[in-house]
Write an enzyme that holds these catalytic residues in place. Structure first.
Site, PDB file in Angstrom:
ATOM      1  N   THR A   1      36.744  48.957  46.602  1.00  0.00           N
ATOM      2  CA  THR A   1      35.545  48.215  46.231  1.00  0.00           C
ATOM      3  C   THR A   1      34.468  48.462  47.284  1.00  0.00           C
ATOM      4  O   THR A   1      34.788  48.671  48.443  1.00  0.00           O
ATOM      5  CB  THR A   1      35.926  46.725  46.200  1.00  0.00           C
ATOM      6  OG1 THR A   1      36.799  46.524  45.107  1.00  0.00           O
ATOM      7  CG2 THR A   1      34.726  45.810  46.082  1.00  0.00           C
TER       8      THR A   1
ATOM      9  N   ARG B   1      40.614  41.793  32.475  1.00  0.00           N
ATOM     10  CA  ARG B   1      40.771  41.024  33.726  1.00  0.00           C
ATOM     11  C   ARG B   1      39.446  41.025  34.502  1.00  0.00           C
ATOM     12  O   ARG B   1      38.800  42.049  34.649  1.00  0.00           O
ATOM     13  CB  ARG B   1      41.883  41.642  34.568  1.00  0.00           C
ATOM     14  CG  ARG B   1      42.085  40.991  35.942  1.00  0.00           C
ATOM     15  CD  ARG B   1      41.372  41.753  37.049  1.00  0.00           C
ATOM     16  NE  ARG B   1      41.757  41.307  38.374  1.00  0.00           N
ATOM     17  CZ  ARG B   1      41.187  41.758  39.492  1.00  0.00           C
ATOM     18  NH1 ARG B   1      40.245  42.665  39.432  1.00  0.00           N
ATOM     19  NH2 ARG B   1      41.582  41.304  40.662  1.00  0.00           N
ATOM     20  N   ILE B   2      39.066  39.864  34.970  1.00  0.00           N
ATOM     21  CA  ILE B   2      37.858  39.755  35.785  1.00  0.00           C
ATOM     22  C   ILE B   2      38.276  39.256  37.161  1.00  0.00           C
ATOM     23  O   ILE B   2      39.002  38.260  37.277  1.00  0.00           O
ATOM     24  CB  ILE B   2      36.841  38.793  35.127  1.00  0.00           C
ATOM     25  CG1 ILE B   2      36.405  39.373  33.771  1.00  0.00           C
ATOM     26  CG2 ILE B   2      35.641  38.562  36.036  1.00  0.00           C
ATOM     27  CD1 ILE B   2      35.601  38.415  32.908  1.00  0.00           C
ATOM     28  N   GLY B   3      37.829  39.953  38.192  1.00  0.00           N
ATOM     29  CA  GLY B   3      38.246  39.592  39.553  1.00  0.00           C
ATOM     30  C   GLY B   3      37.178  38.809  40.295  1.00  0.00           C
ATOM     31  O   GLY B   3      36.343  38.118  39.698  1.00  0.00           O
ATOM     32  N   ASP B   4      37.210  38.939  41.592  1.00  0.00           N
ATOM     33  CA  ASP B   4      36.304  38.191  42.464  1.00  0.00           C
ATOM     34  C   ASP B   4      34.888  38.785  42.518  1.00  0.00           C
ATOM     35  O   ASP B   4      33.916  38.071  42.721  1.00  0.00           O
ATOM     36  CB  ASP B   4      36.871  38.182  43.887  1.00  0.00           C
ATOM     37  CG  ASP B   4      37.124  39.612  44.391  1.00  0.00           C
ATOM     38  OD1 ASP B   4      37.769  40.384  43.656  1.00  0.00           O
ATOM     39  OD2 ASP B   4      36.670  39.955  45.497  1.00  0.00           O
TER      40      ASP B   4
ATOM     41  N   GLY C   1      39.359  43.172  48.517  1.00  0.00           N
ATOM     42  CA  GLY C   1      40.777  42.876  48.704  1.00  0.00           C
ATOM     43  C   GLY C   1      41.369  42.259  47.448  1.00  0.00           C
ATOM     44  O   GLY C   1      40.870  42.514  46.341  1.00  0.00           O
ATOM     45  N   HIS C   2      42.401  41.462  47.627  1.00  0.00           N
ATOM     46  CA  HIS C   2      43.129  40.904  46.477  1.00  0.00           C
ATOM     47  C   HIS C   2      42.264  39.874  45.741  1.00  0.00           C
ATOM     48  O   HIS C   2      42.083  38.736  46.195  1.00  0.00           O
ATOM     49  CB  HIS C   2      44.439  40.280  46.955  1.00  0.00           C
ATOM     50  CG  HIS C   2      45.287  39.816  45.819  1.00  0.00           C
ATOM     51  ND1 HIS C   2      45.482  38.490  45.522  1.00  0.00           N
ATOM     52  CD2 HIS C   2      45.965  40.515  44.877  1.00  0.00           C
ATOM     53  CE1 HIS C   2      46.251  38.386  44.451  1.00  0.00           C
ATOM     54  NE2 HIS C   2      46.565  39.601  44.043  1.00  0.00           N
ATOM     55  N   GLY C   3      41.732  40.302  44.583  1.00  0.00           N
ATOM     56  CA  GLY C   3      40.704  39.527  43.894  1.00  0.00           C
ATOM     57  C   GLY C   3      41.121  38.125  43.502  1.00  0.00           C
ATOM     58  O   GLY C   3      40.347  37.169  43.658  1.00  0.00           O
TER      59      GLY C   3
HETATM   60  N1  ASP Z   1      38.522  42.670  45.001  1.00  0.00           N
HETATM   61  C1  ASP Z   1      38.690  43.703  44.041  1.00  0.00           C
HETATM   62  C2  ASP Z   1      39.338  43.122  42.805  1.00  0.00           C
HETATM   63  O1  ASP Z   1      40.314  42.428  42.916  1.00  0.00           O
HETATM   64  C3  ASP Z   1      39.520  44.868  44.509  1.00  0.00           C
HETATM   65  C4  ASP Z   1      39.181  45.418  45.875  1.00  0.00           C
HETATM   66  O2  ASP Z   1      38.407  44.839  46.611  1.00  0.00           O
HETATM   67  O3  ASP Z   1      39.705  46.495  46.229  1.00  0.00           O
HETATM   68  O4  ASP Z   1      38.895  43.378  41.732  1.00  0.00           O
END
Ligand code: ASP
Length: 315
Positions: free
Chosen positions: A171, A199-202, A223-225
């Site tokens: 990202t 899926r929708i992340g952060d 990181g881990h969304g």
């Molecule tokens: N934060 C992003 C997501 O989970 C992934 C990433 O930052 O690498 O969609």
């Protein structure tokens, strides 16, 4: 005010084979953003320019080179925020445009809404004159390999891209302050390899992936969304700064707090409105770079701080 910009190119288990490409790419991006600031441009245009550079670059998980969902498709998301009036723009589930961040910027300037998704985001982009690209043109070999490996032995969400071997794209994000002291932040992603369709992340969620406030500073996360959004990491860092912590301590405390509470890794870059810099990641690696006082400062490994003169074209 002395303009400043910082960028990141994603946190995760980045294999050594992918390190150089990312170090080159973040320096190109930070220079692209800084050029805008040097010419008297706004922080909003600077963060967009930096993110556009990384969306074009297959070393990063945004635009071309985005990771793939379970159906083998690119589904991207991006957000942008201006700290002056807290204006925001975001898009999600975007499939056939190279630069989601530019569409997000248009949402900020031209839409009464904050976040547009899927078909609606596409309609908006077309209305505003953005040109589609064939969805396959956004797919890199690395992203295909990563999905294949993930489908064989991945564990969703443990790393940015599902597997250690083929990981290493990331990202992207940027935080800038322009000569008028205005703070802006942009973040763009393809999400996580092997994510469910839809899926929708952060990243497109204001307060999780992106936050900017001229009275305090700005933050972009990676990181881990699912963990970042539960912890509202970007907003958490801004609030710690508001309560008196410097950018570096606020960023470290929030990222470590998220990791100890939720047992997943993340990283963030931040600037206080005075131009203090924060960089912290609980993952093995995160590419980052900033330009201040005519120097490019950058790194990717824990504890690594490299430096070159802005005028020296190393990349
Ligand atoms: N934060 C992003 C997501 O989970 C992934 C990433 O930052 O690498 O969609």
């Amino acid at each position: 005010m002395q303009p400043i910009i910082i960028v990141h190119g994603g946190a995760g288990d980045i294999p050594t084979s992918r390190v150089q490409g990312k170090l080159d790419g973040i320096r190109v991006a930070v220079r692209a953003g800084y050029e805008v600031l040097k010419k008297g441009g706004t922080s909003l245009d600077a963060v967009e320019a930096a993110v556009v550079a990384m969306e074009k670059d297959e070393n990063f998980n945004a635009g071309y080179g985005s990771v793939l969902n379970l159906r083998g498709e690119v589904e991207m998301e991006a957000s942008i925020m201006s700290g002056t009036k807290l204006d925001v723009g975001a898009v999600t589930l975007i499939k056939d445009f190279l630069h989601p961040i530019s569409i997000a910027h248009k949402v900020l300037t031209d839409s009464p809404h904050s976040l547009l998704g899927g078909e609606g985001a596409k309609l908006f982009a077309l209305e505003k004159g953005f040109k589609t690209v064939p969805p396959e043109s956004l797919i890199s070999e690395n992203a295909k390999n990563a999905l294949d490996k993930f489908l064989k032995h991945g564990e969703f969400g443990r790393t940015e891209i599902g597997t250690k071997d083929e990981g290493g794209v990331g990202t992207v994000g940027a935080v800038a302050i322009d000569a008028n002291g205005h703070v802006a932040v942009a973040t763009s992603t393809g999400g996580m390899s092997g994510k469910a369709v839809g899926r929708i992340g952060d990243t497109p969620q204001i307060g999780s992936g992106t936050y900017a406030d001229d009275n305090i500073g700005g933050v972009s996360t990676t990181g881990h969304g699912e963990s970042i959004l539960k912890y509202c990491v970007a907003h958490a860092i801004v609030k710690l700064m508001e309560n008196g912590l410097d950018a570096c301590t606020a960023t470290t405390n929030a990222i470590n707090g998220m990791t100890s509470r939720l047992n997943n890794t993340a990283g963030a870059i931040s600037l206080s409105n005075k131009g203090d810099v924060g960089v912290h990641f609980s993952s093995n690696r995160m590419a980052w770079a900033y330009v201040k006082n005519n120097k490019v400062i950058y790194g990717i490994d824990q504890g690594q701080v490299l430096e070159e003169s802005y005028d020296e074209k190393k990349n």
